[in-house]
Scaffold this active site. Structure first.
Site, PDB file in Angstrom:
ATOM      1  N   HIS A   8      44.902 -21.178 -10.127  1.00  0.00           N
ATOM      2  CA  HIS A   8      44.903 -22.035 -11.318  1.00  0.00           C
ATOM      3  C   HIS A   8      45.679 -23.327 -11.077  1.00  0.00           C
ATOM      4  O   HIS A   8      45.969 -24.055 -12.021  1.00  0.00           O
ATOM      5  CB  HIS A   8      45.505 -21.261 -12.499  1.00  0.00           C
ATOM      6  CG  HIS A   8      44.774 -19.983 -12.771  1.00  0.00           C
ATOM      7  ND1 HIS A   8      43.633 -19.924 -13.530  1.00  0.00           N
ATOM      8  CD2 HIS A   8      44.991 -18.716 -12.320  1.00  0.00           C
ATOM      9  CE1 HIS A   8      43.193 -18.674 -13.573  1.00  0.00           C
ATOM     10  NE2 HIS A   8      44.001 -17.922 -12.833  1.00  0.00           N
ATOM     11  N   LYS A  29      72.479 -34.761   8.843  1.00  0.00           N
ATOM     12  CA  LYS A  29      73.756 -34.078   8.559  1.00  0.00           C
ATOM     13  C   LYS A  29      74.920 -35.009   8.907  1.00  0.00           C
ATOM     14  O   LYS A  29      75.891 -35.125   8.171  1.00  0.00           O
ATOM     15  CB  LYS A  29      73.871 -32.799   9.397  1.00  0.00           C
ATOM     16  CG  LYS A  29      72.985 -31.666   8.938  1.00  0.00           C
ATOM     17  CD  LYS A  29      73.363 -30.409   9.723  1.00  0.00           C
ATOM     18  CE  LYS A  29      72.357 -29.310   9.526  1.00  0.00           C
ATOM     19  NZ  LYS A  29      72.503 -28.209  10.465  1.00  0.00           N
ATOM     20  N   GLU A  69      60.515 -25.391  11.021  1.00  0.00           N
ATOM     21  CA  GLU A  69      61.716 -25.788  11.756  1.00  0.00           C
ATOM     22  C   GLU A  69      61.626 -25.409  13.234  1.00  0.00           C
ATOM     23  O   GLU A  69      62.246 -26.031  14.084  1.00  0.00           O
ATOM     24  CB  GLU A  69      62.947 -25.125  11.110  1.00  0.00           C
ATOM     25  CG  GLU A  69      64.220 -25.912  11.302  1.00  0.00           C
ATOM     26  CD  GLU A  69      65.358 -25.442  10.397  1.00  0.00           C
ATOM     27  OE1 GLU A  69      66.198 -26.259  10.040  1.00  0.00           O
ATOM     28  OE2 GLU A  69      65.411 -24.235  10.068  1.00  0.00           O
TER      29      GLU A  69
HETATM   30  O1  PA5 Z   1      67.569 -22.013  11.299  1.00  0.00           O
HETATM   31  C1  PA5 Z   1      68.590 -22.632  11.253  1.00  0.00           C
HETATM   32  O2  PA5 Z   1      69.388 -22.651  12.194  1.00  0.00           O
HETATM   33  C2  PA5 Z   1      68.983 -23.391   9.997  1.00  0.00           C
HETATM   34  O3  PA5 Z   1      68.006 -23.360   9.025  1.00  0.00           O
HETATM   35  C3  PA5 Z   1      70.253 -22.791   9.440  1.00  0.00           C
HETATM   36  O4  PA5 Z   1      69.988 -21.487   8.991  1.00  0.00           O
HETATM   37  C4  PA5 Z   1      70.824 -23.646   8.303  1.00  0.00           C
HETATM   38  O5  PA5 Z   1      70.977 -24.973   8.687  1.00  0.00           O
HETATM   39  C5  PA5 Z   1      72.160 -23.106   7.836  1.00  0.00           C
HETATM   40  O6  PA5 Z   1      73.068 -23.103   8.897  1.00  0.00           O
HETATM   41  P1  PA5 Z   1      74.367 -22.220   8.857  1.00  0.00           P
HETATM   42  O7  PA5 Z   1      73.956 -20.808   8.815  1.00  0.00           O
HETATM   43  O8  PA5 Z   1      75.112 -22.581  10.109  1.00  0.00           O
HETATM   44  O9  PA5 Z   1      75.133 -22.623   7.623  1.00  0.00           O
END
Ligand code: PA5
Length: 421
Positions: free
Chosen positions: A297, A409, A276
């Site tokens: 395995h 989203k 990410e």
């Molecule tokens: O790294 C990030 O920002 C994302 O992976 C968030 O952790 C994820 O989308 C969850 O978001 P939130 O903590 O606002 O619910």
């Protein structure tokens, strides 16, 4: 040092040590900026391991949860869920209290759990930085309503702990209106990097981990970076240079291969943070979490004999002589197990895999741990956090956003609003 890093087995595959050193040299300005705390979004991450001011509150709350509940449900997506999962993975099973991580909005899991969980003995940690994530909020509303039906108002209220930003959001507004226990999510630390904040440390402390030691381990890596005269003296910078050299030589896969069940969650954390943070503008590499010896395995055939497109990061713990003794085998074919322990078998497996990968010209970086505890885990987490920072300089991407994810989203919200599913 809590771990050592060796690149000795990386150079039988077309990438030369000099190339890695050249990328490392490019990181001199990045090292200087990080040391001077001039990278605004990274500075809170570098300060965190030295801060102990929030730990007492976390430990106190965790002790209360441990005393009162047999089950803990963690509701959180992405870094808000993976952080706790990665840390509590450090404890070999069975865990007490038992943990359930609801990171997905899987209707089958929710239906089954709500039918079976004993609400009187269950506590909920609801974690969302934004306080708006659809999956997390859906589950929160369901569990809150469920608790309201099974328990009286006060009992329902007192088993929900919500961690979210201090500003107004749907989650925060609900938590306030129901009078739930609220903790602040660190606003200056990105969700996926929040593992050493209350987001990871509260579940970790509830599970019984020493959270001070986790931060202490991370601190050693920051201190080493601060003292490093040049990037070649800073293991995370060297790691980033290595990854960059292989990405540029058409090795698009980055396999995290710890030889410990207790690091399986860590490999999942690495996958999210690497993917990410760096997968942007056509750049990055694909992180693959794996597990030794289990995946010998299932994946090793491909690793050895499939496409030569993978850089391996093998993490081993010194195992010789540890674990239970294997009873003397009755079958002569198994005589090689005579007098051995489970640790001896693991040690032999990890050594054999390393040697075989090398013989097949698969590049392997080797991270070695003398032992595995909270300090080592903290050090590994900070090592790879910094490695991602350094890699972002080499790739010239912003590691702190995830712009491509927003579209999906938004579309999901539109589909739900339109009602045409
Ligand atoms: O790294 C990030 O920002 C994302 O992976 C968030 O952790 C994820 O989308 C969850 O978001 P939130 O903590 O606002 O619910």
């Amino acid at each position: 040092m809590l771990y050592t890093q060796s690149l000795d087995h990386c150079f039988a595959s077309g990438v030369k040590r000099a190339e890695v050193e050249a990328y490392a040299a490019e990181l001199a300005p990045a090292l200087k900026s990080l040391k001077a705390r001039q990278v605004a979004s990274a500075s809170p991450l570098l300060a965190l391991p030295f801060d102990t001011s929030d730990l007492e509150e976390i430990e106190h709350l965790a002790a209360d949860i441990r005393r009162r509940f047999d089950h803990v449900v963690v509701i959180g997506s992405g870094g808000s869920g993976l952080s706790g999962r990665a840390l509590i993975g450090l404890i070999p099973p069975p865990l007490a209290p038992t943990f359930y991580f609801l990171e997905n909005i899987d209707p089958d899991v929710m239906t089954s759990l709500s039918a079976r969980l004993d609400m009187a003995n269950t506590c909920f940690l609801v974690i969302s930085k934004s306080g708006t994530t659809a999956e997390t909020l859906s589950q929160f509303y369901i569990w809150l309503a469920h608790a309201g039906k099974k328990l009286d108002k006060q009992a329902a209220q007192e088993r929900f702990i919500v961690i979210t930003l201090p500003e107004s959001s749907p989650l925060r507004r609900s938590a306030e209106s129901y009078g739930l226990h609220l903790m602040n999510y660190a606003g200056d630390i990105g969700g996926r990097f929040s593992i050493l904040t209350n987001v990871g440390l509260l579940p970790a402390a509830v599970a019984g981990l020493d959270i001070k030691a986790l931060r202490r381990g991370a601190q050693t890596v920051v201190e080493q970076m601060d003292k490093a005269p040049a990037p070649v003296d800073c293991p995370p910078a060297v790691g980033a240079a290595l990854q960059c050299a292989f990405v540029r030589k058409h090795y698009p896969m980055s396999v995290m291969l710890p030889y410990s069940d207790r690091l399986a969650g860590f490999a999942g954390w690495y996958r999210q943070c690497w993917a990410e943070s760096l997968g942007k503008q056509g750049k990055g590499s694909t992180p693959v979490p794996a597990l030794g010896a289990t995946d010998q395995h299932s994946q090793l055939q491909l690793y050895l004999d499939g496409p030569k497109d993978k850089l391996f990061h093998m993490i081993t713990v010194n195992r010789g002589g540890t674990g239970q003794h294997i009873p003397a085998p009755e079958d002569a074919d198994m005589a090689y197990l005579q007098g051995k322990t489970t640790g001896d078998v693991m040690q032999a497996e990890q050594r054999a895999t390393l040697e075989t990968l090398v013989r097949h010209h698969c590049p392997v970086r080797h991270l070695q741990l003398e032992s595995l505890g909270e300090e080592q885990m903290g050090a590994l987490l900070m090592h790879f956090t910094l490695e991602i920072m350094f890699m972002s300089f080499l790739l010239n991407v912003n590691p702190f956003d995830q712009p491509a994810v927003e579209e999906g989203k938004r579309l999901a919200r539109e589909h739900l609003l339109a009602g045409a599913l």
